[in-house]
Design a protein around this motif. Structure first.
Motif, PDB file in Angstrom:
ATOM      1  N   ARG A 157      29.361 110.342  77.112  1.00  0.00           N
ATOM      2  CA  ARG A 157      29.831 109.382  76.095  1.00  0.00           C
ATOM      3  C   ARG A 157      29.843 107.968  76.678  1.00  0.00           C
ATOM      4  N   ALA A 158      28.820 107.682  77.456  1.00  0.00           N
ATOM      5  CA  ALA A 158      28.757 106.369  78.119  1.00  0.00           C
ATOM      6  C   ALA A 158      28.676 105.233  77.101  1.00  0.00           C
ATOM      7  N   HIS A 159      28.274 105.553  75.864  1.00  0.00           N
ATOM      8  CA  HIS A 159      28.250 104.513  74.828  1.00  0.00           C
ATOM      9  C   HIS A 159      29.680 104.161  74.392  1.00  0.00           C
ATOM     10  N   GLN A 160      30.643 105.073  74.704  1.00  0.00           N
ATOM     11  CA  GLN A 160      32.036 104.833  74.292  1.00  0.00           C
ATOM     12  C   GLN A 160      32.946 104.500  75.481  1.00  0.00           C
ATOM     13  N   PHE A 161      32.678 105.154  76.629  1.00  0.00           N
ATOM     14  CA  PHE A 161      33.576 104.996  77.776  1.00  0.00           C
ATOM     15  C   PHE A 161      32.837 104.438  78.979  1.00  0.00           C
ATOM     16  N   GLU A 162      33.557 103.574  79.692  1.00  0.00           N
ATOM     17  CA  GLU A 162      33.020 102.998  80.926  1.00  0.00           C
ATOM     18  C   GLU A 162      33.971 103.398  82.053  1.00  0.00           C
ATOM     19  N   ARG A 163      33.405 103.944  83.142  1.00  0.00           N
ATOM     20  CA  ARG A 163      34.283 104.345  84.255  1.00  0.00           C
ATOM     21  C   ARG A 163      34.730 103.104  85.039  1.00  0.00           C
ATOM     22  N   LEU A 164      35.998 103.090  85.396  1.00  0.00           N
ATOM     23  CA  LEU A 164      36.563 101.980  86.167  1.00  0.00           C
ATOM     24  C   LEU A 164      36.901 102.460  87.572  1.00  0.00           C
ATOM     25  N   ASP A 165      36.901 101.549  88.519  1.00  0.00           N
ATOM     26  CA  ASP A 165      37.386 101.881  89.867  1.00  0.00           C
ATOM     27  C   ASP A 165      38.869 102.197  89.788  1.00  0.00           C
ATOM     28  N   TRP A 166      39.313 103.040  90.701  1.00  0.00           N
ATOM     29  CA  TRP A 166      40.747 103.330  90.782  1.00  0.00           C
ATOM     30  C   TRP A 166      41.115 103.512  92.258  1.00  0.00           C
ATOM     31  N   PRO A 167      41.110 102.380  93.002  1.00  0.00           N
ATOM     32  CA  PRO A 167      41.460 102.494  94.420  1.00  0.00           C
ATOM     33  C   PRO A 167      42.912 102.923  94.588  1.00  0.00           C
ATOM     34  N   GLU A 168      43.187 103.573  95.716  1.00  0.00           N
ATOM     35  CA  GLU A 168      44.559 103.961  96.062  1.00  0.00           C
ATOM     36  C   GLU A 168      45.453 102.717  95.949  1.00  0.00           C
ATOM     37  N   ASP A 169      46.634 102.901  95.359  1.00  0.00           N
ATOM     38  CA  ASP A 169      47.606 101.802  95.246  1.00  0.00           C
ATOM     39  C   ASP A 169      47.103 100.612  94.427  1.00  0.00           C
ATOM     40  N   ALA A 170      46.163 100.854  93.508  1.00  0.00           N
ATOM     41  CA  ALA A 170      45.668  99.753  92.658  1.00  0.00           C
ATOM     42  C   ALA A 170      46.793  99.228  91.782  1.00  0.00           C
ATOM     43  N   PHE A 171      47.689 100.129  91.380  1.00  0.00           N
ATOM     44  CA  PHE A 171      48.839  99.740  90.562  1.00  0.00           C
ATOM     45  C   PHE A 171      49.892 100.821  90.709  1.00  0.00           C
ATOM     46  N   PHE A 172      51.077 100.519  90.222  1.00  0.00           N
ATOM     47  CA  PHE A 172      52.191 101.472  90.328  1.00  0.00           C
ATOM     48  C   PHE A 172      51.822 102.759  89.581  1.00  0.00           C
ATOM     49  N   TYR A 173      51.933 103.886  90.269  1.00  0.00           N
ATOM     50  CA  TYR A 173      51.539 105.143  89.635  1.00  0.00           C
ATOM     51  C   TYR A 173      52.258 106.291  90.344  1.00  0.00           C
ATOM     52  N   PRO A 174      53.439 106.707  89.822  1.00  0.00           N
ATOM     53  CA  PRO A 174      54.221 107.723  90.530  1.00  0.00           C
ATOM     54  C   PRO A 174      53.467 109.046  90.669  1.00  0.00           C
ATOM     55  N   ILE A 175      53.701 109.703  91.777  1.00  0.00           N
ATOM     56  CA  ILE A 175      53.128 111.044  91.997  1.00  0.00           C
ATOM     57  C   ILE A 175      53.865 112.032  91.094  1.00  0.00           C
ATOM     58  N   THR A 176      53.116 112.909  90.438  1.00  0.00           N
ATOM     59  CA  THR A 176      53.758 113.870  89.536  1.00  0.00           C
ATOM     60  C   THR A 176      54.275 115.082  90.327  1.00  0.00           C
ATOM     61  N   ASP A 177      55.088 115.897  89.640  1.00  0.00           N
ATOM     62  CA  ASP A 177      55.641 117.088  90.306  1.00  0.00           C
ATOM     63  C   ASP A 177      54.532 118.028  90.773  1.00  0.00           C
ATOM     64  N   PHE A 178      53.579 118.294  89.892  1.00  0.00           N
ATOM     65  CA  PHE A 178      52.507 119.228  90.267  1.00  0.00           C
ATOM     66  C   PHE A 178      51.626 118.632  91.357  1.00  0.00           C
ATOM     67  N   GLU A 179      51.360 117.351  91.238  1.00  0.00           N
ATOM     68  CA  GLU A 179      50.546 116.687  92.260  1.00  0.00           C
ATOM     69  C   GLU A 179      51.213 116.827  93.621  1.00  0.00           C
ATOM     70  N   GLN A 180      52.531 116.601  93.668  1.00  0.00           N
ATOM     71  CA  GLN A 180      53.249 116.703  94.950  1.00  0.00           C
ATOM     72  C   GLN A 180      53.163 118.122  95.503  1.00  0.00           C
ATOM     73  N   SER A 181      53.281 119.111  94.601  1.00  0.00           N
ATOM     74  CA  SER A 181      53.242 120.492  95.098  1.00  0.00           C
ATOM     75  C   SER A 181      51.844 120.831  95.617  1.00  0.00           C
ATOM     76  N   TRP A 182      50.807 120.245  95.011  1.00  0.00           N
ATOM     77  CA  TRP A 182      49.450 120.494  95.532  1.00  0.00           C
ATOM     78  C   TRP A 182      49.237 119.741  96.849  1.00  0.00           C
ATOM     79  N   LEU A 183      49.751 118.522  96.933  1.00  0.00           N
ATOM     80  CA  LEU A 183      49.615 117.759  98.178  1.00  0.00           C
ATOM     81  C   LEU A 183      50.318 118.478  99.327  1.00  0.00           C
TER      82      LEU A 183
END
Ligand SMILES: C[S@@+](CC[C@H](N)C(=O)[O-])C[C@H]1O[C@@H](n2cnc3c(N)ncnc32)[C@H](O)[C@@H]1O
Length: 199
Positions: A157-183
């Motif tokens: 769907r490249a005609h609708q969506f454009e992928r953006l960069d998402w470097p670590e710490d690009a903006f405030f983004y809390p780690i979720t519960d499941f993410e923490q358990s996987w980490l």
């Protein structure tokens, strides 16, 4: 306004003011928000934005609603409903600044792959409907096949969506519960971020 949001009518598209009183404020959706750690973290950090969690499990919804109430966060609400239906039919069109899909159920069996939200045309069409032009879809997952499906789906769907960069710490983004358990057990978390192109 109660922390628990119950749609006035489950069979018609909501109006923005049904959810939060001021539709001019940015609205973010946490789809499958679990126990609400991310939702609450974001709402506390961004009092200038509104956050709606969507979750189908009653216990998780009740727990999240309770926490929102205790912390007196007036910019966070939770709704008990199914994700694909919510995105495809219920949320107001062109109303959402960012939709977060964090550690979604991976549906690991090959025969269940069609159940992954990112493989459902109804969900993707719904995303196009509800995001504002320039609005973003953010995904994190520990599941590599899910991640690859998402990349393929959004690329188709490249005609609708454009992928953006998402470097670590690009903006405030809390780690979720499941993410923490996987980490904690050494799993790698993949992330991707797309922007809805203007029509
Ligand atoms: C793996 S958990 C992730 C929870 C949270 N996002 C996190 O990262 O900690 C997936 C969550 O999505 C919810 N969920 C799964 N499928 C759903 C659906 N179709 N509609 C609403 N919630 C759903 C589950 O009940 C669960 O709470």
């Amino acid at each position: 306004m109660t922390p628990l949001f119950v749609p006035p009518d489950h069979f018609r598209e909501l109006a923005p003011a049904d959810i939060f009183p001021d539709p001019a404020r940015p609205l973010e959706i946490d789809l499958g928000c679990g126990d609400g750690t991310f939702l609450l973290g974001m709402a506390a950090h961004h009092p200038e934005r509104d956050f709606l969690g969507v979750e189908r499990m009653l216990g998780r919804v009740s727990k999240t609603a309770r926490k929102i109430g205790v912390r007196q966060l007036t910019n966070a609400r939770i709704m008990r409903l199914e994700s694909a239906y919510t995105v495809a039919w219920l949320l107001p069109r062109a109303s959402v600044s960012r939709l977060h899909l964090l550690c979604p159920d991976p549906w690991p069996k090959k025969k269940h792959a069609a159940r992954r939200l990112v493989n459902q045309a109804e969900f993707l069409d719904g995303l196009v409907r509800i995001l504002k032009p320039g609005g973003e879809f953010l995904l994190k997952t520990d599941d590599q096949p899910y991640f690859e499906d998402a990349l393929l789906s959004l690329e188709s769907r490249a005609h609708q969506f454009e992928r953006l960069d998402w470097p670590e710490d690009a903006f405030f983004y809390p780690i979720t519960d499941f993410e923490q358990s996987w980490l904690d057990v050494g799993r790698v978390i993949q992330r991707a971020r797309w922007r809805l192109k203007s029509a």
